[in-house]
Design a protein around this motif. Structure first.
Motif, short mmCIF file in Angstrom:
data_model
loop_
_atom_site.label_atom_id
_atom_site.label_comp_id
_atom_site.label_asym_id
_atom_site.label_seq_id
_atom_site.Cartn_x
_atom_site.Cartn_y
_atom_site.Cartn_z
N LEU A 94 0.84 -1.20 0.00
CA LEU A 94 0.00 0.00 0.00
C LEU A 94 0.87 1.25 0.00
O LEU A 94 2.10 1.18 0.10
CB LEU A 94 -0.92 -0.02 1.22
N ARG A 95 0.24 2.40 -0.12
CA ARG A 95 0.98 3.66 -0.14
C ARG A 95 1.74 3.87 1.18
O ARG A 95 1.34 3.37 2.22
CB ARG A 95 0.03 4.83 -0.39
N ASP A 96 2.83 4.62 1.09
CA ASP A 96 3.75 4.85 2.21
C ASP A 96 4.21 3.51 2.79
O ASP A 96 4.07 3.25 3.99
CB ASP A 96 3.08 5.69 3.31
N PRO A 97 4.79 2.63 1.96
CA PRO A 97 5.12 1.29 2.44
C PRO A 97 6.44 1.18 3.18
O PRO A 97 6.66 0.21 3.90
CB PRO A 97 5.18 0.48 1.13
N VAL A 98 7.33 2.15 3.00
CA VAL A 98 8.67 2.03 3.58
C VAL A 98 8.63 2.53 5.01
O VAL A 98 8.28 3.69 5.28
CB VAL A 98 9.71 2.80 2.75
N ALA B 186 7.06 3.96 -8.20
CA ALA B 186 5.78 3.27 -8.41
C ALA B 186 4.64 3.99 -7.72
O ALA B 186 3.53 4.11 -8.26
CB ALA B 186 5.88 1.83 -7.91
N GLU B 187 4.89 4.51 -6.54
CA GLU B 187 3.85 5.23 -5.80
C GLU B 187 3.51 6.55 -6.49
O GLU B 187 2.34 6.96 -6.53
CB GLU B 187 4.31 5.49 -4.37
N ALA B 188 4.51 7.23 -7.05
CA ALA B 188 4.26 8.50 -7.74
C ALA B 188 3.40 8.29 -8.99
O ALA B 188 2.62 9.17 -9.37
CB ALA B 188 5.58 9.15 -8.11
N ILE C 63 0.13 0.61 -4.71
CA ILE C 63 1.11 1.33 -5.53
C ILE C 63 1.37 0.60 -6.85
O ILE C 63 1.88 1.22 -7.78
CB ILE C 63 2.43 1.57 -4.78
N PHE C 64 1.06 -0.68 -6.94
CA PHE C 64 1.16 -1.39 -8.22
C PHE C 64 -0.24 -1.59 -8.77
O PHE C 64 -0.98 -2.47 -8.32
CB PHE C 64 1.89 -2.72 -8.05
#
Length: 696
Positions: free
Chosen positions: A383-387, A425-427, A435-436
């Motif tokens: 999901l978004r903000d994964p790191v 990928a998120e952008a 994100i994918f």
């Protein structure tokens, strides 16, 4: 209404109106299939579907051989037992089966029963398994193995047959009651059936001739090309945000725009020098603040005003004020195979953006699947903000799918290239969560397959390599799960090697090996062994050559008895070069032919001869594993060994370690046993620093 078949021994445990899902979390508004549904059980909208699974894979079709009432009821009962082991009637029957994880597993069970029925008919057996013997079931597995299918597939069929035998008392229709392989696991049966050979993992690795150019190309797209694409995408978004649909006042706007010498007329990219650049009228309109998709084209040939505007623009274009990079400015420069240098793309315009964003998404997928050891399903759940930071190390937070029904959260440690790939990928992603996802707004509910992303990236990269200067990627068979096996093998067998992206593999190894994998995944591959052994030899020689040049220039290259032997060898080579009036090439030849043994390490370099490791402290009183040659790295004593070479690059590590041990020793809260350990560590560290003449 329950219809009893002639061969039924008793009524079925389940009513026709019984929901086929119990004790699981349902989606809001779920329309749960019923046991009496004989054609299809559709779990779409009932159970949460992994992001990489198509809707067709989230249903069970009782088709072909399973349309027969006997096989249909048998399949439905066994699937119901497997999917709902905590059902009241199942518990009452005393049958204990391994719980099926999700509808895909159930679909596999249906497929195995379908093919078993077909096999029985082709072998001339009874139409129904009530007259089958356990010998027939064993023969079915033997026939499957003889076709050369994967061991895991054979294991699945064995597990289904063993499960049917275990569930016999709860089935209303007869099935051979005896377990064909009592006391054996499905895995061992599958292994033994395949000629009783040692089990070999069926998952192949990605060949090195594919892996290297693929990872290089993906990294180039993410690290070098992505900024240009994202800049063009942002520029288009900015222009569309302020564009209107009215052409009122366009003449004044056009004259003002053309009067500014900094403005260049946008043209479509050309692929050869013989082509004449054509004005990109739609992009020009957008630069003037008009969205061509919502208004009439102000540069059409249909009116005198439009023709006059065209003449003004074409005159400026004829004077050479044109650009194919109106959205980006100058692009990243690359060296091409023909020796020329230039931008990596002919020119990014709106109609090329979707293709380029798709390529970036696919490149990001290649890097994540190639370097993180995540499964395909787990990557699609990112999901978004994964790191996040997990134990002070960058990690991906995602959901584990395989082997569990609870979908637990999990962390995968990663390196900077993967972090950068995820950011790209998120952008690009338009999906509110994942994100994918598809890059077009109209397909956000669609499923994208990892297999197709890999194939698409290979095709796109190869099609544009004449412009990008990237190596050709062989179109070999590659699948997402093969990258997990490849990275497990690389980090286990070659943890100190370098990969061609400029990333040290040892950095990836420290993160990737911390992510769970099976030991068999780390088994070596002969093709990779041959490839990387040569690569490691080249890397080692480059480092030795660098040490030689530094030594001849008077720099300090190391301390300790091992370093002194290396210096003596270098001095002899330098003397020989001088005596022969040789040059750098002579020195390089002598370096290649002289037996200089150096194994480069993080805490020291080992100069022991692997064929004859005389003086190696690590071998004193040690149990050497069968077949092992050379020193035992894990028992290395840099402070005592006569083969140890402490390089200048190692000293900061020991200095930091010394200060840390002193801090522990001087702390009043340190337990006595911990203080004793710190004192021993401090003694070793000081011995190493003494070798280098460092102040204590």
């Amino acid at each position: 209404m329950i219809v009893t078949l002639p061969l039924q021994r008793r009524p079925s445990l389940f009513r026709d109106d019984e929901p086929v899902v119990t004790a699981r979390s349902l989606l809001p508004g779920a329309n749960v299939p019923r046991f009496g549904d004989t054609r299809c059980w559709d779990f779409n909208g009932v159970l949460k579907k992994p992001a990489n699974i198509a809707a067709s894979d989230w249903k069970i079709n009782f088709s072909l051989e399973l349309e027969d009432p006997y096989w249909n009821l048998l399949a439905r009962e066994f699937i119901m037992l497997s999917f709902n082991p905590r059902h009241r009637q199942v518990l009452k029957s005393g049958v204990v089966l391994e719980r099926a994880g999700d509808p895909r597993t159930l679909s596999h069970i249906a497929s195995r029963l379908r093919t078993a029925a077909r096999w029985g008919r082709e072998r001339g057996l009874s139409a129904y398994p009530d007259r089958w013997r356990v010998e027939d079931l064993r023969q079915r597995i033997a026939d499957l193995a003889a076709t050369g299918i994967a061991e895991g597939t054979v294991k699945g069929h064995v597990g289904t047959f063993k499960g049917l035998a275990a569930a016999g008392s709860a089935l209303s229709l007869p099935w051979p009651a005896e377990d064909p392989w009592p006391g054996q696991s499905a895995r061992s049966v599958a292994r033994d059936t395949r000629n009783r050979s040692v089990a070999k993992l069926s998952t192949p690795v990605v060949p090195p001739q594919t892996w290297f150019p693929l990872i290089r190309s993906a990294w180039a797209y993410i690290h070098e090309f992505a900024p240009d694409v994202l800049r063009a995408d942002r520029r288009v978004s900015e222009l569309l945000a302020v564009a209107g649909s009215s052409t009122v006042g366009i003449d004044a706007r056009l004259e003002e725009w053309l009067a500014d010498p900094r403005n260049e007329v946008p043209v479509h990219p050309v692929t050869s020098k013989s082509q004449t650049p054509q004005v990109n009228w739609n992009l020009l309109l957008l630069l003037l603040g008009i969205d061509a998709s919502t208004s009439a084209n102000a540069f059409s040939r249909g009116s005198h005003a439009s023709k006059r505007r065209r003449v003004l623009v074409l005159d400026v274009a004829a004077a050479g004020r044109i650009t194919a990079h109106a959205l980006t400015g100058e692009l990243h420069q690359v060296a091409r195979p023909d020796g020329s240098t230039g931008g990596w793309h002919h020119g990014i315009e709106r109609r090329a953006l979707n293709d380029l964003k798709t390529a970036l998404r696919n490149a990001a997928f290649v890097l994540v699947v190639g370097l993180s050891m995540m499964r395909d399903s787990e990557i699609h759940e990112i999901l978004r903000d994964p790191v996040v930071e997990h134990y002070s190390t960058p990690a991906i937070a995602s959901t584990k799918i395989k082997g569990t029904t609870q979908r637990p959260g999990k962390h995968w440690w990663i390196t900077e290239p993967v972090v950068e790939a995820l950011a790209v990928a998120e952008a690009i992603s338009l999906h509110p969560e994942r994100i994918f996802s598809p890059v077009t707004a109209s397909k956000q509910d669609g499923t994208i397959l990892g297999v197709r992303m890999l194939a698409a990236f290979v095709a796109f990269s190869n099609a544009n390599r004449a412009r990008t200067g990237l190596d050709e990627i062989p179109t070999t068979y590659i699948r997402p799960h093969m990258f997990r096996r490849t990275m497990a093998m690389l980090t286990d067998q070659f943890p100190g090697s370098e990969i061609a992206t400029g990333i040290q593999l040892k950095h990836i190894a420290a993160r990737a090996l911390a992510n769970a994998t099976t030991q068999s995944y780390a088994a070596s591959d002969t093709e990779w062994v041959k490839y990387l052994e040569g690569a490691l030899d080249n890397v080692k020689f480059r480092k030795i050559k660098d040490l030689y040049h530094r030594h001849t220039e008077g720099e300090e290259i190391g301390f300790g008895p091992g370093a002194e032997r290396v210096k003596d060898a270098f001095d002899q080579i330098a003397a020989t070069v001088k005596a022969r009036n040789g040059d750098a090439r002579t020195a390089e030849t002598l370096l290649r032919t002289t037996r200089i043994h150096i194994r480069f390490g993080m805490l020291n370099n080992c100069t022991a001869d692997h064929a004859n490791p005389v003086g190696a402290v690590c071998l004193e009183n040690a149990i050497v594993p069968e077949g092992h040659t050379g020193p035992l790295d894990e028992r290395c004593r840099p402070d005592r060994c006569a083969n140890s070479m402490i390089g200048p690059e190692h000293l900061p590590i020991y200095d930091s370690h010394q200060r840390k041990q002193l801090q522990i020793i001087n702390s009043p809260s340190t337990p006595a046993c911990r203080r004793d350990l710190a004192e021993r560590e401090l003694e070793i560290t000081r011995n190493v620093l003494d070798l280098a003449g460092q102040p204590q």
